[in-house]
Write a protein that holds these residues in place. Structure first.
Motif, PDB file in Angstrom:
ATOM      1  N   ASP A  73       0.968  -1.227  -0.008  1.00 39.85           N
ATOM      2  CA  ASP A  73       0.002   0.135  -0.067  1.00 39.85           C
ATOM      3  C   ASP A  73       0.994   1.259  -0.161  1.00 39.85           C
ATOM      4  OD1 ASP A  73      -1.578   1.969   0.894  1.00 39.85           O
ATOM      5  OD2 ASP A  73      -2.900   0.846   2.219  1.00 39.85           O
ATOM      6  N   ILE A  74       0.598   2.222  -0.953  1.00 39.14           N
ATOM      7  CA  ILE A  74       1.659   3.164  -1.133  1.00 39.14           C
ATOM      8  C   ILE A  74       1.058   4.530  -0.383  1.00 39.14           C
ATOM      9  CG2 ILE A  74       2.839   2.201  -2.811  1.00 39.14           C
ATOM     10  CD1 ILE A  74       1.642   4.312  -4.828  1.00 39.14           C
ATOM     11  N   GLY A  75      -0.162   4.434   0.034  1.00 42.08           N
ATOM     12  CA  GLY A  75      -0.311   5.741   0.900  1.00 42.08           C
ATOM     13  C   GLY A  75      -1.285   6.346  -0.217  1.00 42.08           C
ATOM     14  N   GLY A  76      -1.069   7.904   0.225  1.00 43.12           N
ATOM     15  CA  GLY A  76      -1.754   8.918  -0.821  1.00 43.12           C
ATOM     16  C   GLY A  76      -0.572   9.601  -1.278  1.00 43.12           C
ATOM     17  N   GLY A  77      -1.077  11.016  -1.147  1.00 42.75           N
ATOM     18  CA  GLY A  77      -0.054  12.012  -1.756  1.00 42.75           C
ATOM     19  C   GLY A  77       0.128  12.137  -3.003  1.00 42.75           C
ATOM     20  N   ILE A  78      -0.916  11.690  -3.854  1.00 44.02           N
ATOM     21  CA  ILE A  78      -0.762  11.829  -5.556  1.00 44.02           C
ATOM     22  C   ILE A  78      -1.246  13.335  -5.691  1.00 44.02           C
ATOM     23  CG2 ILE A  78      -1.733  10.951  -7.504  1.00 44.02           C
ATOM     24  CD1 ILE A  78      -2.040   8.086  -5.904  1.00 44.02           C
ATOM     25  N   LEU A  79      -0.289  13.893  -6.489  1.00 44.46           N
ATOM     26  CA  LEU A  79      -0.576  15.325  -6.752  1.00 44.46           C
ATOM     27  C   LEU A  79      -2.075  15.810  -7.464  1.00 44.46           C
ATOM     28  CD1 LEU A  79       2.772  16.965  -8.117  1.00 44.46           C
ATOM     29  CD2 LEU A  79       1.602  17.479  -6.169  1.00 44.46           C
ATOM     30  N   MET A  80      -2.490  16.659  -7.192  1.00 44.77           N
ATOM     31  CA  MET A  80      -3.449  16.961  -8.079  1.00 44.77           C
ATOM     32  C   MET A  80      -3.160  18.887  -8.651  1.00 44.77           C
ATOM     33  SD  MET A  80      -6.733  17.843  -5.532  1.00 44.77           S
ATOM     34  CE  MET A  80      -7.459  19.618  -6.048  1.00 44.77           C
ATOM     35  N   ASN A  81      -4.013  18.954  -9.634  1.00 41.68           N
ATOM     36  CA  ASN A  81      -3.768  20.380 -10.152  1.00 41.68           C
ATOM     37  C   ASN A  81      -5.046  21.211  -9.727  1.00 41.68           C
ATOM     38  OD1 ASN A  81      -2.810  22.762 -11.684  1.00 41.68           O
ATOM     39  ND2 ASN A  81      -3.778  22.008 -13.340  1.00 41.68           N
TER      40      ASN A  81
ATOM     41  N   ASN B  80       1.634  17.349 -14.107  1.00 39.57           N
ATOM     42  CA  ASN B  80       1.552  16.093 -13.594  1.00 39.57           C
ATOM     43  C   ASN B  80       0.553  16.013 -12.441  1.00 39.57           C
ATOM     44  OD1 ASN B  80       2.208  13.291 -13.693  1.00 39.57           O
ATOM     45  ND2 ASN B  80       4.257  13.540 -12.949  1.00 39.57           N
ATOM     46  N   SER B  81      -0.483  15.142 -12.791  1.00 40.36           N
ATOM     47  CA  SER B  81      -1.543  14.868 -11.566  1.00 40.36           C
ATOM     48  C   SER B  81      -2.160  13.561 -11.599  1.00 40.36           C
ATOM     49  CB  SER B  81      -2.559  16.055 -11.223  1.00 40.36           C
ATOM     50  OG  SER B  81      -3.490  16.301 -12.280  1.00 40.36           O
ATOM     51  N   LYS B  82      -2.702  13.151 -10.686  1.00 41.70           N
ATOM     52  CA  LYS B  82      -3.571  11.818 -10.790  1.00 41.70           C
ATOM     53  C   LYS B  82      -2.929  10.972 -11.391  1.00 41.70           C
ATOM     54  CE  LYS B  82      -7.686  14.057 -11.258  1.00 41.70           C
ATOM     55  NZ  LYS B  82      -9.022  13.783 -11.173  1.00 41.70           N
ATOM     56  N   ALA B  83      -3.652  10.314 -12.360  1.00 41.22           N
ATOM     57  CA  ALA B  83      -3.312   9.271 -13.347  1.00 41.22           C
ATOM     58  C   ALA B  83      -1.896   9.257 -13.950  1.00 41.22           C
ATOM     59  CB  ALA B  83      -4.184   8.991 -14.521  1.00 41.22           C
ATOM     60  N   SER B  84      -1.333  10.505 -14.313  1.00 40.12           N
ATOM     61  CA  SER B  84      -0.169  10.770 -15.067  1.00 40.12           C
ATOM     62  C   SER B  84       1.056  10.480 -13.697  1.00 40.12           C
ATOM     63  CB  SER B  84       0.040  11.769 -15.751  1.00 40.12           C
ATOM     64  OG  SER B  84      -0.019  12.989 -14.919  1.00 40.12           O
ATOM     65  N   PHE B  85       0.803  10.890 -12.717  1.00 36.03           N
ATOM     66  CA  PHE B  85       1.416  10.966 -11.544  1.00 36.03           C
ATOM     67  C   PHE B  85       1.698   9.404 -11.330  1.00 36.03           C
ATOM     68  CE2 PHE B  85       2.335  11.005  -6.948  1.00 36.03           C
ATOM     69  CZ  PHE B  85       3.335  12.121  -6.862  1.00 36.03           C
TER      70      PHE B  85
ATOM     71  N   PRO C  94      -5.654   7.388  -2.089  1.00 34.46           N
ATOM     72  CA  PRO C  94      -5.637   8.964  -2.134  1.00 34.46           C
ATOM     73  C   PRO C  94      -6.729   9.613  -1.247  1.00 34.46           C
ATOM     74  CG  PRO C  94      -6.482   7.507  -4.157  1.00 34.46           C
ATOM     75  CD  PRO C  94      -6.373   6.640  -2.954  1.00 34.46           C
ATOM     76  N   GLY C  95      -6.505  10.894  -0.979  1.00 33.96           N
ATOM     77  CA  GLY C  95      -7.489  11.549  -0.368  1.00 33.96           C
ATOM     78  C   GLY C  95      -7.781  12.945  -1.098  1.00 33.96           C
ATOM     79  N   ARG C  96      -6.983  13.799  -1.085  1.00 41.94           N
ATOM     80  CA  ARG C  96      -6.995  15.044  -1.772  1.00 41.94           C
ATOM     81  C   ARG C  96      -7.543  14.841  -3.349  1.00 41.94           C
ATOM     82  NH1 ARG C  96      -4.620  20.071  -0.922  1.00 41.94           N
ATOM     83  NH2 ARG C  96      -3.117  19.431   0.575  1.00 41.94           N
ATOM     84  N   SER C  97      -6.598  13.970  -3.933  1.00 46.23           N
ATOM     85  CA  SER C  97      -6.714  13.787  -5.416  1.00 46.23           C
ATOM     86  C   SER C  97      -8.063  13.143  -5.855  1.00 46.23           C
ATOM     87  CB  SER C  97      -5.446  13.039  -6.222  1.00 46.23           C
ATOM     88  OG  SER C  97      -5.420  11.682  -5.518  1.00 46.23           O
TER      89      SER C  97
END
Ligand code: PLP
Length: 472
Positions: free
Chosen positions: A237-245, A300-305, A335-338
């Motif tokens: 499990d890699i947690g969250g922190g996936i960027l969004m724009n 770079n956000s969500k899927a591309s990240f 993911p939370g924020r994204s």
């Protein structure tokens, strides 16, 4: 001195403008639910989930998504997450209990709470909810409770301390990766098999580096491979922190940073309250420090990240996704924020206008700083004003928005904002894309102010009426 204000036009969605552009609808919502209100668009939440599901379905390895619930407290998102086929990452006893009360299948729940008291551990073990274990004290308590209840606990182990570019990525969370092998051998032996079922490893990295996440995944995969014969683990499990724009234009983002530095150096008029540098400081005419806000503009956000993480190769030129396939390891994300991108807005009514001794227009809103606050130094998105009486001949006016707490620092946005006209009492201000952390994370009831009402809309309509908005 230059006094024009840099703009930061946010990325927005059509549903938001059906509310922002309808003064009467907003007025009715405020009459019914008070100010401020948080509105959530559930189809946008579903679309974010689908974006992750679509990218993950292009790979051969198994995967699961858990919505990091802590990013937003609104209960209606739980059902929406489940209906869209994902699980929930809970971060407290209360979050866990609420999901169980809403009849979420316990196999769709995990607990990554930073502090797990005995009650939380008991509830999780009784319901067979996977616990992500942070430290030995937790493990010992899990063993005692599992023994007492005669139920095998389902657990994952949180890891940190990955090596990146010759340095350890330090964290207060989890077990140091160098100690995990010993931990596994000493804790999970034949005698204790009835107490624990260890199913996988977990990490969550601070910051937004895809290279660090890829590297951490490789090191975790190395560990999984090393332990394979003794411990058949099934997930990482890699947690969250996936960027969004958040922002539409890169040039505005770059210009804003430059103007802020100029202002801090006093080479132009202030663009923030009290000329706050938001992390930049002026040391003898030279800028020091970093912008201490979320990186609101991202190509770079969500899927591309996510794809970028999965494409990171190890020294043998094997990518993360190839190794997940070969080792048959399920990738888990939290993911939370994204997942909350474009999901929420926060609107408040104007209570008063005034001009302070420095000539600043201060617009008092019926809300407080805790209702629009994240750990970031400022929320750098232009808000939208809705006027009962729009005046096309009016002159633009630069304002600060102030809140209801008795604190000098209850200034809702540190940025000075240009509005097309001076708002009047009862006009409304809407902050967009606030669902991820902004609207709830630090919300308090100081001064006995009631918490903002949370509402959701669940279908796209030409016109909304008050009845389309559902409370939890
Ligand atoms: C363990 C864990 N999982 C998931 C998340 C969610 O991260 P984000 O909202 O940035 O996607 C966090 C955030 O702090 C976290 O600590």
């Amino acid at each position: 001195m230059k006094n024009s204000l840099p703009k930061l036009e946010p990325v927005t969605s059509e549903w938001m403008f059906k509310i922002i552009n309808d003064f009467n609808l907003q007025e009715s919502l405020f009459e019914t639910y008070n100010s401020p209100i948080n509105i959530h668009d559930l189809p946008s939440f579903g679309a974010n989930i689908k974006e992750y599901q679509d990218i993950l379905s292009t790979y051969k390895f198994k995967s699961r998504i858990f919505f990091a619930r802590k990013a937003n407290k609104f209960q209606n998102l739980i059902q929406a997450a489940v209906e869209n086929g994902i699980g929930i990452d809970t971060a407290s006893l209360q979050e866990l209990q609420q999901c169980l009360e809403l009849n979420v299948d316990p196999t769709k729940l995990i607990s990554t709470a930073a502090i797990k008291n005995t009650k939380l551990l008991e509830v999780a073990i009784k319901n067979q909810v996977l616990l992500v274990i942070d430290n030995k004290d937790e493990l010992d308590q899990v063993a005692q409770i599992a023994e007492k209840l005669n139920i095998q606990a389902l657990i994952g182990i949180r890891i940190s301390g990955f090596e990146y570019e010759g340095k350890k990525l330090m964290s207060r969370f989890g077990f140091d990766i160098d100690q995990v092998n010993d931990l596994m051998v000493s804790y999970f032996n034949e005698d204790d098999k009835h107490l624990f079922k260890i199913a996988g490893f977990h990490f969550h990295l601070d910051g937004y580096s895809t290279a660090q996440r890829g590297e951490a995944l490789h090191q975790t995969l190395d560990l999984v491979a090393l332990l394979k014969n003794h411990f058949p683990l099934s997930f990482i499990d890699i947690g969250g922190g996936i960027l969004m724009n958040y922002l539409k234009h890169q040039n505005e983002w770059n210009a804003f940073k430059e103007e802020l530095k100029e202002a801090v150096l006093e080479k132009r008029d202030a663009i923030t309250y009290n000329n706050d540098g938001l992390g930049f400081t002026n040391r003898n005419g030279v800028i020091e420090g970093q912008l201490a806000t979320y990186p609101y503009y991202n190509e770079n956000s969500k899927a591309s990240f996510l794809k970028e993480i999965l494409d990171v190769a190890n020294a043998e030129n094997k990518t993360v996704y190839q190794r997940l396939e070969t080792l048959d390891i399920e990738l888990r994300l939290e993911p939370g924020r994204s997942l909350l991108n474009q999901v929420g807005i926060t609107s408040a009514r104007v209570a008063h206008r005034k001009i302070d001794a420095r000539g600043n227009h201060l617009i008092g809103l019926e809300m407080n700083m805790s209702q629009l606050k994240s750990s970031s130094a400022d929320f750098l998105l232009d808000p939208f004003a809705t006027f009962k009486n729009p005046d096309s001949n009016a002159k633009p006016v630069a304002v600060y928005f102030t809140g209801a707490y008795c604190l000098e620092r209850d200034v809702l946005l540190k940025r000075k904002i240009e509005l097309p006209q001076l708002p009047e009492i009862g006009d409304t201000i809407t902050f967009v894309n606030t669902a991820g952390y902004m609207m709830h994370f630090f919300e308090t009831e100081a001064h006995l102010f009631e918490r903002a009402k949370n509402l959701s809309i669940s279908e796209n309509k030409e016109h909304f009426t008050v009845d389309d908005f559902k409370e939890e």
